[in-house]
Design a protein around this motif. Sequence first.
Motif, short mmCIF file in Angstrom:
data_model
loop_
_atom_site.label_atom_id
_atom_site.label_comp_id
_atom_site.label_asym_id
_atom_site.label_seq_id
_atom_site.Cartn_x
_atom_site.Cartn_y
_atom_site.Cartn_z
N ALA A 31 59.20 53.13 36.77
CA ALA A 31 58.29 52.57 37.77
C ALA A 31 57.61 51.33 37.21
N ASP A 32 57.23 50.42 38.10
CA ASP A 32 56.50 49.23 37.66
C ASP A 32 55.06 49.60 37.35
N VAL A 33 54.49 48.94 36.35
CA VAL A 33 53.13 49.24 35.92
C VAL A 33 52.11 48.93 37.02
N PRO A 34 52.14 47.73 37.66
CA PRO A 34 51.16 47.48 38.73
C PRO A 34 51.23 48.54 39.84
N GLY A 35 52.43 48.99 40.17
CA GLY A 35 52.58 50.02 41.19
C GLY A 35 51.98 51.35 40.76
N SER A 36 52.09 51.67 39.48
CA SER A 36 51.52 52.93 39.01
C SER A 36 49.99 52.86 38.95
N ILE A 37 49.46 51.65 38.82
CA ILE A 37 48.00 51.49 38.78
C ILE A 37 47.41 51.41 40.19
N VAL A 38 47.98 50.54 41.05
CA VAL A 38 47.44 50.36 42.40
C VAL A 38 48.28 51.11 43.43
N GLY A 39 49.58 50.83 43.46
CA GLY A 39 50.47 51.50 44.40
C GLY A 39 50.30 51.01 45.83
N SER A 40 50.72 51.83 46.75
CA SER A 40 50.65 51.51 48.18
C SER A 40 50.12 52.72 48.91
N ALA A 41 49.91 52.58 50.22
CA ALA A 41 49.43 53.72 51.00
C ALA A 41 50.46 54.86 50.95
N ALA A 42 51.75 54.50 50.97
CA ALA A 42 52.80 55.51 50.94
C ALA A 42 52.95 56.15 49.55
N ARG B 258 44.13 53.62 43.70
CA ARG B 258 44.08 54.00 45.11
C ARG B 258 43.72 55.48 45.26
N ARG B 259 44.32 56.34 44.43
CA ARG B 259 44.02 57.78 44.51
C ARG B 259 42.56 58.06 44.14
N ASP B 260 41.99 57.25 43.24
CA ASP B 260 40.61 57.47 42.82
C ASP B 260 39.59 56.75 43.69
N GLY B 261 40.04 56.15 44.80
CA GLY B 261 39.13 55.52 45.74
C GLY B 261 38.49 54.23 45.25
N CYS B 262 39.14 53.54 44.33
CA CYS B 262 38.59 52.30 43.79
C CYS B 262 38.63 51.18 44.82
N ALA B 263 37.72 50.21 44.66
CA ALA B 263 37.78 48.98 45.45
C ALA B 263 38.98 48.18 44.90
N ASP C 123 46.87 34.72 15.70
CA ASP C 123 47.98 33.92 16.24
C ASP C 123 49.28 34.70 16.05
N ASP C 124 49.48 35.71 16.94
CA ASP C 124 50.65 36.58 16.82
C ASP C 124 51.58 36.50 18.03
N GLY C 125 51.31 35.55 18.92
CA GLY C 125 52.15 35.40 20.11
C GLY C 125 51.80 36.35 21.23
N THR C 126 50.64 37.01 21.13
CA THR C 126 50.22 37.93 22.18
C THR C 126 48.80 37.57 22.64
N THR C 127 48.50 37.89 23.88
CA THR C 127 47.15 37.81 24.43
C THR C 127 46.97 39.00 25.36
N ALA C 128 45.73 39.40 25.57
CA ALA C 128 45.49 40.59 26.38
C ALA C 128 44.44 40.32 27.46
N THR C 129 44.63 40.99 28.58
CA THR C 129 43.71 40.91 29.71
C THR C 129 43.36 42.32 30.15
N ARG C 130 42.06 42.55 30.37
CA ARG C 130 41.58 43.85 30.85
C ARG C 130 41.25 43.73 32.33
N GLN C 131 41.77 44.66 33.11
CA GLN C 131 41.51 44.72 34.55
C GLN C 131 40.83 46.06 34.80
N ALA C 132 39.60 46.03 35.32
CA ALA C 132 38.84 47.25 35.58
C ALA C 132 38.53 47.35 37.06
N PHE C 133 38.84 48.49 37.64
CA PHE C 133 38.56 48.74 39.05
C PHE C 133 37.20 49.41 39.17
N THR C 134 36.46 49.07 40.21
CA THR C 134 35.11 49.59 40.40
C THR C 134 35.05 50.46 41.66
#
Length: 130
Positions: A30-41, A47-52, A66-77
Amino acid sequence: MLHIHGKADPCWPFAGGHGSCPGQPDGSYADVPGSIVGSAAEPGWARRDGCALDAPQIEALPDLVDDGTTATRQAFTGCAADVELITVEGAGHTWPGGDQYLGEGIVGKVSRDFSASQRVLDFFAAHPMP
């Protein structure tokens, strides 16, 4: 729920699809964004936890090495249970701050910008069991 995932992960591709690594079954993942947000179906964690879903907090983590990586944190409220995704650009199927347990050509790069172990400890410290 805290999920940390490398965007260059050949074992479990970030966008989903076929993954293959030693010690892991070949298959379709499964794709990671889909496992985090998903769809109504097929709802994901947020989505299951009622996040905005319309305005998650997005924060670039410090690029300390300088290792060729960068990171981003996404937090749902607004969730019944907090949901966070740390996306590591350039990293593979590895543990940030950990060992390069197999070659980069097999599992991808390890990010040295943060410690996944410390992030997990901090997350659980901020979210104790009732």
